[in-house]
Each structure stands twice: as structure tokens, then as C-alpha cells.
Design an enzyme around this catalytic site. Structure first.
Site, short mmCIF file in Angstrom:
data_model
loop_
_atom_site.label_atom_id
_atom_site.label_comp_id
_atom_site.label_asym_id
_atom_site.label_seq_id
_atom_site.Cartn_x
_atom_site.Cartn_y
_atom_site.Cartn_z
CG ASP A 18 -26.01 1.80 -12.92
OD1 ASP A 18 -26.72 0.98 -12.93
OD2 ASP A 18 -26.22 1.43 -10.95
CE LYS A 116 -26.09 -1.28 -10.63
NZ LYS A 116 -25.77 0.03 -10.00
CB CYS A 161 -21.74 1.77 -11.10
SG CYS A 161 -22.76 2.11 -8.84
#
Length: 212
Positions: A18, A116, A161
Site C-alpha cells: 500500500d 484489496k 496492513c
């Protein structure tokens, strides 16, 4: 930990979690000093033949956004069918500038981008399983099919994450390392210390880029 245990080999994969505009300074959910991971990841990635990138990819009005719930503010929690859900500012909405990978991220040899959080009613932190802990991204099967068994995790944010990705990698049977200087954290209400404790208990190894 021995030098052999840390060695990057043909079974190793770097997961870049990310590194997107909304998580960088100026973004809607900025991680403090988040842009500092970019040159570190660019340097580390050159040592890996195998690289996977993850990308938060939310629908407009996603269930994890505070703006989707009347009277709720960012960082409050609500109960959803799969458990407690932290509500976030709108971020990484599909097709927006905020959802794009950082402009200076230079990993041209990455073989896979895992998106995601695109299920409207389920949040997703981990690169392996969404927040309902049932819906798979397919990453585990991909790594197994390619004979990749050693996972090295970098990116944003360490306590969300990155940690969820590392914990799920261990649960799936992968040897797992988190490269600490290749990550940055949100660190809300002790979340960073708890994440490192949880990862250590699960057998995730905490290393620095200089250890490789």
C-alpha cells in the site's frame, strides 16, 4: 539470526504494501513520514527477483469510510457482521489519484499487483485475507504455485496492513520477515507496540534493510 536465515534466494518474495498517494504526506490518510519508505523500498527491491505490490482499492462509499455512516467520525469503531471495524477517512477510492501507487516507487520488475478492499461491504488490511478473515485475495495460492516460501514485507502502515499481512503470511506457513526501516506506522493508542508483540509471538522476524 544467522546470515543464512536472512539470505534472499529464489524462494524469496518482497511484498510492498500500500505505498499509495493517500497514505503519503498530503494524502487523505497520511502516515507520518510515509514517503521515506519509497527510496528504501526501491533499493531493497533491486535485490529481489520476485516482488508483489498491494494496492488498497475501495469502492465509493465503502463500508469502512466514516462518511458512509451518519453521525460517525473517522477513527470511531462500529460493529459489522464480521466484527469491530475502525472507520477511516475516505481513501484509495478506485480510479482516484489517492489510490495510485507513489509516483517515485520504482519497482518495474514487480510481477503481481494485488488489489484489496474492493468488496464494498468488507474492509481489507492484509494482502492475504480480507477483514472478514474468510475472503482470500488469492496471494497465498499464487506464492505457493510459484514455489515462493520466504516473505519479506515492507510498506504502509506497520501496525495495520503490514502487520496483518505478516501475520497472515505466517499463518499460511510462510517464513516471514518485516523490514522495519522499509515501513512506517500510524501508531494510534499503542497500536505499533501491540503489532510488533503480535508479530513476534507469531514467529515473524523483525529485521532492518542492512541485515539483508
Amino acid at each position: 539470526m544467522s546470515e543464512t536465515n536472512r539470505r534472499i534466494d529464489d524462494r524469496s518474495v518482497l511484498i510492498v504494501v500500500d505505498v499509495q498517494n493517500d497514505f503519503l504526506p498530503g494524502g487523505n490518510l497520511a502516515v507520518t513520514d510515509g514517503d521515506a519508505v519509497v527510496p528504501i523500498i526501491n533499493r531493497l527491491a533491486k535485490a529481489f527477483a520476485n516482488v508483489v505490490i498491494t494496492q488498497d482499492w475501495h469502492t465509493p462509499g465503502h463500508v469502512s469510510f466514516a462518511s458512509s455512516h451518519a453521525g460517525k467520525a473517522p477513527f470511531e469503531s462500529i460493529a459489522l457482521s464480521y466484527g469491530s471495524q475502525v472507520l477511516w477517512p475516505e481513501h484509495c477510492v478506485q480510479g482516484t489519484h489517492g489510490a495510485e501507487l507513489a509516483q517515485d516507487l520504482a519497482v518495474p520488475h514487480a510481477q503481481l499487483v494485488i488489489r484489496k478492499g474492493f468488496h464494498h461491504g468488507i474492509d481489507s488490511y492484509s494482502a492475504f485475507l480480507e477483514a472478514d478473515r474468510k475472503t482470500s485475495t488469492g496471494l497465498s495460492a499464487y506464492l505457493q504455485a510459484r514455489g515462493l516460501s520466504r516473505v519479506f514485507v515492507t510498506g504502509l502502515a506497520t501496525d495495520f496492513c503490514v502487520a496483518w499481512t505478516a501475520l497472515d503470511a505466517r499463518a499460511a506457513g510462510f517464513e516471514t520477515f518485516v523490514i522495519e526501516d522499509g515501513c512506517r506506522a500510524i501508531d494510534a493508542q499503542g497500536s505499533l507496540a501491540k503489532a510488533w508483540s503480535d508479530m513476534a509471538e507469531a514467529g515473524v522476524r523483525r529485521i532492518g534493510g542492512a541485515d539483508l
